[in-house]
Design a protein around this motif. Structure first.
Motif, PDB file in Angstrom:
ATOM      1  N   MET A 127     -22.494  15.877  37.826  1.00  0.00           N
ATOM      2  CA  MET A 127     -22.705  15.981  38.954  1.00  0.00           C
ATOM      3  C   MET A 127     -21.209  16.388  39.739  1.00  0.00           C
ATOM      4  O   MET A 127     -20.979  17.011  40.601  1.00  0.00           O
ATOM      5  N   LYS A 128     -20.110  15.897  39.010  1.00  0.00           N
ATOM      6  CA  LYS A 128     -18.984  16.189  39.443  1.00  0.00           C
ATOM      7  C   LYS A 128     -18.594  17.716  39.507  1.00  0.00           C
ATOM      8  O   LYS A 128     -17.873  18.165  40.217  1.00  0.00           O
ATOM      9  N   LEU A 129     -19.241  18.568  38.775  1.00  0.00           N
ATOM     10  CA  LEU A 129     -18.993  19.968  38.639  1.00  0.00           C
ATOM     11  C   LEU A 129     -20.247  20.608  39.587  1.00  0.00           C
ATOM     12  O   LEU A 129     -20.473  21.701  39.633  1.00  0.00           O
ATOM     13  N   GLY A 130     -20.810  19.931  40.369  1.00  0.00           N
ATOM     14  CA  GLY A 130     -22.093  20.420  41.323  1.00  0.00           C
ATOM     15  C   GLY A 130     -23.269  20.621  40.665  1.00  0.00           C
ATOM     16  O   GLY A 130     -24.095  21.122  41.424  1.00  0.00           O
ATOM     17  N   LEU A 131     -23.525  20.095  39.571  1.00  0.00           N
ATOM     18  CA  LEU A 131     -24.530  20.783  38.834  1.00  0.00           C
ATOM     19  C   LEU A 131     -25.795  19.666  38.955  1.00  0.00           C
ATOM     20  O   LEU A 131     -26.327  18.744  38.073  1.00  0.00           O
ATOM     21  N   ALA A 180      -8.112  12.955  33.459  1.00  0.00           N
ATOM     22  CA  ALA A 180      -7.581  13.673  33.893  1.00  0.00           C
ATOM     23  C   ALA A 180      -8.497  14.499  35.088  1.00  0.00           C
ATOM     24  O   ALA A 180      -7.864  15.361  35.713  1.00  0.00           O
ATOM     25  N   GLN A 181      -9.627  14.034  35.188  1.00  0.00           N
ATOM     26  CA  GLN A 181     -10.545  14.745  36.042  1.00  0.00           C
ATOM     27  C   GLN A 181     -10.765  16.197  35.896  1.00  0.00           C
ATOM     28  O   GLN A 181     -11.006  17.309  36.606  1.00  0.00           O
ATOM     29  N   ASP A 182     -10.629  16.425  34.403  1.00  0.00           N
ATOM     30  CA  ASP A 182     -10.844  17.829  34.095  1.00  0.00           C
ATOM     31  C   ASP A 182     -12.192  17.954  33.446  1.00  0.00           C
ATOM     32  O   ASP A 182     -12.858  17.737  32.557  1.00  0.00           O
ATOM     33  N   TRP A 183     -13.264  17.927  34.511  1.00  0.00           N
ATOM     34  CA  TRP A 183     -14.654  17.929  34.283  1.00  0.00           C
ATOM     35  C   TRP A 183     -15.326  19.048  33.419  1.00  0.00           C
ATOM     36  O   TRP A 183     -16.255  18.612  32.670  1.00  0.00           O
ATOM     37  N   ARG A 238     -25.068   8.114  40.198  1.00  0.00           N
ATOM     38  CA  ARG A 238     -24.179   8.436  41.420  1.00  0.00           C
ATOM     39  C   ARG A 238     -22.870   8.794  40.924  1.00  0.00           C
ATOM     40  O   ARG A 238     -21.999   8.213  40.122  1.00  0.00           O
ATOM     41  N   ALA A 239     -22.508   9.964  41.665  1.00  0.00           N
ATOM     42  CA  ALA A 239     -21.160  10.437  41.431  1.00  0.00           C
ATOM     43  C   ALA A 239     -19.992   9.330  41.640  1.00  0.00           C
ATOM     44  O   ALA A 239     -20.150   8.833  42.760  1.00  0.00           O
TER      45      ALA A 239
END
Length: 424
Positions: free
Chosen positions: A397-401, A358-361, A421-422
């Motif tokens: 990485m999806k969360l920018g961390l 669901a792309q709920d990272w 790799r994201a």
């Protein structure tokens, strides 16, 4: 004159032909080769009352996932056990417990048996390997226990290709990669067609980050390895991982479609599910487009072959297939499972896969974070558990961390740090 098997154990058969066929069947099982069942059939034809040949036949059926046949064969062995020696009776009892799914009892019986009969290889084998009774124990220290187990047995076997390869794997899984590779080379020199040896060498090369050398070695070794061999599909998974790391998308899909996926392999169902789910999601995280039909096909296969939760290593991969195929009801069932050696970890992993789909990272991170410290309990090798390691890092990485992701992977699994790799 009492006949003995290849490992010096006395046998309750007077037929040399039965003994020879039995030895050949054991060797084929230990090497993950083809033809073990036929070898045990030949032993039984030479001596129908040879109980251990029926037990070997039962074990051969388990490597084909023919559990109904395995139960019938071990029942025959048990019915003949009264004519067998005490060692053979104990051998049959351990095998019967394993086939009945009584893992804790089978492990107890195996440990007691090898303490008295360390060279009874077919029983010793039950606790070896990452897919054995120790490997699927759900214990945090299972890798150390496997190493301790093979360390105790190794002195009893001398220059034996099978035991050397088993100990080499235990070395690899406890981080002693150079020693593992050196011992594996010795084992393969004694029996180059030992598929377990080739498999464990692939693990060592993976741990060393030897993508080109590993892929070349395995593709060459598999030439001539029968597709019905129990490791054919899983060795192909290792090849597919290296194709992915090489950026060879065509080679990746050719291998998946011809030798790994549900429609194309003779592998055990556990390997079909775990290997296919892992390679599909690792490809997806690397930015390779994965057709939805692939997930749907795998989801249908899982539902047919593993309708009930309880095998935790399978369950986390089944949950991944259901999540990516949009099978919410089936996924929810796994997220509520109370059975299996690591069911407490299956539940948050299943919820994490649902969140990722669901792309709920943020939700995925919350579910995965407490799992990572005990992920070893879920079973599988380091290479197989890298699915979770890469998934966790990808979520970060999806969360920018990004810096946190790099710190985590270089601390926990530096060998795969270069694969971060994201997903697109």
């Amino acid at each position: 004159m009492t006949l003995t098997d290849h490992y010096g154990n006395a046998l309750s058969t007077g037929a040399t032909a039965a003994r020879d066929a039995y030895d050949w069947g054991v060797a084929l099982l230990l090497a993950a080769g083809s033809g073990a069942l036929e070898a045990f059939d030949s032993a039984i034809a030479a001596d129908p009352d040879f109980a251990l040949a029926h037990a070997g036949r039962a074990r051969a059926f388990t490597t084909r996932a023919q559990m109904k046949d395995a139960r019938a064969a071990i029942a025959t062995a048990q019915s003949l056990a009264a004519k067998a020696s005490a060692r053979e009776q104990a051998h049959i009892a351990a095998m019967a417990a394993m086939i009945a799914g009584q893992s804790a009892e089978a492990r107890r019986l195996t440990m007691a048996h090898v303490a008295d009969h360390p060279r009874d290889a077919l029983v010793a084998q039950l606790c070896s390997n990452v897919f054995g009774l120790i490997g699927f124990s759900g214990e945090v220290g299972r890798e150390a226990e496997l190493f301790a187990y093979t360390s105790r047995l190794l002195p009893h076997y001398g220059q034996d290709w099978w035991m050397m390869s088993m100990h080499a794997l235990a070395l690899c899984e406890t981080g002693q990669t150079d020693a593992s590779l050196a011992l594996m080379e010795q084992a393969l020199a004694l029996n180059p067609r030992n598929a377990n040896g080739a498999h464990f060498k692939a693990h060592a090369l993976y741990e060393l980050g030897e993508v080109t050398a590993g892929r070349r070695y395995l593709d060459d070794w598999m030439t001539g390895y029968d597709a019905t061999g129990s490791l054919h599909g899983h060795l192909s998974w290792h090849s597919a991982l290296w194709a992915l790391a090489d950026g060879d998308t065509d080679g990746l899909w050719q291998t998946v479609d011809a030798r790994i996926g549900p429609r194309s392999t003779c592998s055990l169902p556990i390997n079909v599910v775990t290997d296919t789910a892992a390679i599909l999601y690792r490809a997806q995280m690397a930015g390779v487009a994965v057709a939805p039909e692939r997930w749907s096909e795998l989801s249908d296969y899982v539902a047919a072959r593993f309708p009930n939760p309880g095998q935790s290593f399978v369950d986390i991969h089944a949950a991944l297939a259901y999540a990516m195929a949009g099978e919410g009801e089936k996924l929810a069932r796994l997220a509520d499972t109370q059975t299996g050696f690591a069911a407490d970890l299956v539940r948050p992993v299943a919820r994490a896969w649902a969140a990722m789909a669901a792309q709920d990272w943020q939700g995925a991170l919350a579910e995965l974070t407490p799992v990572m410290g005990e992920a070893v309990r879920l079973g599988g090798s380091r290479a197989q558990r890298d699915l979770l390691e890469l998934s966790y890092v990808n979520v970060l990485m999806k969360l920018g961390l990004t810096e946190e992701a790099r710190r985590v992977i270089t601390t926990r699994r530096p060998v795969i740090a270069g694969q971060i790799r994201a997903a697109a």
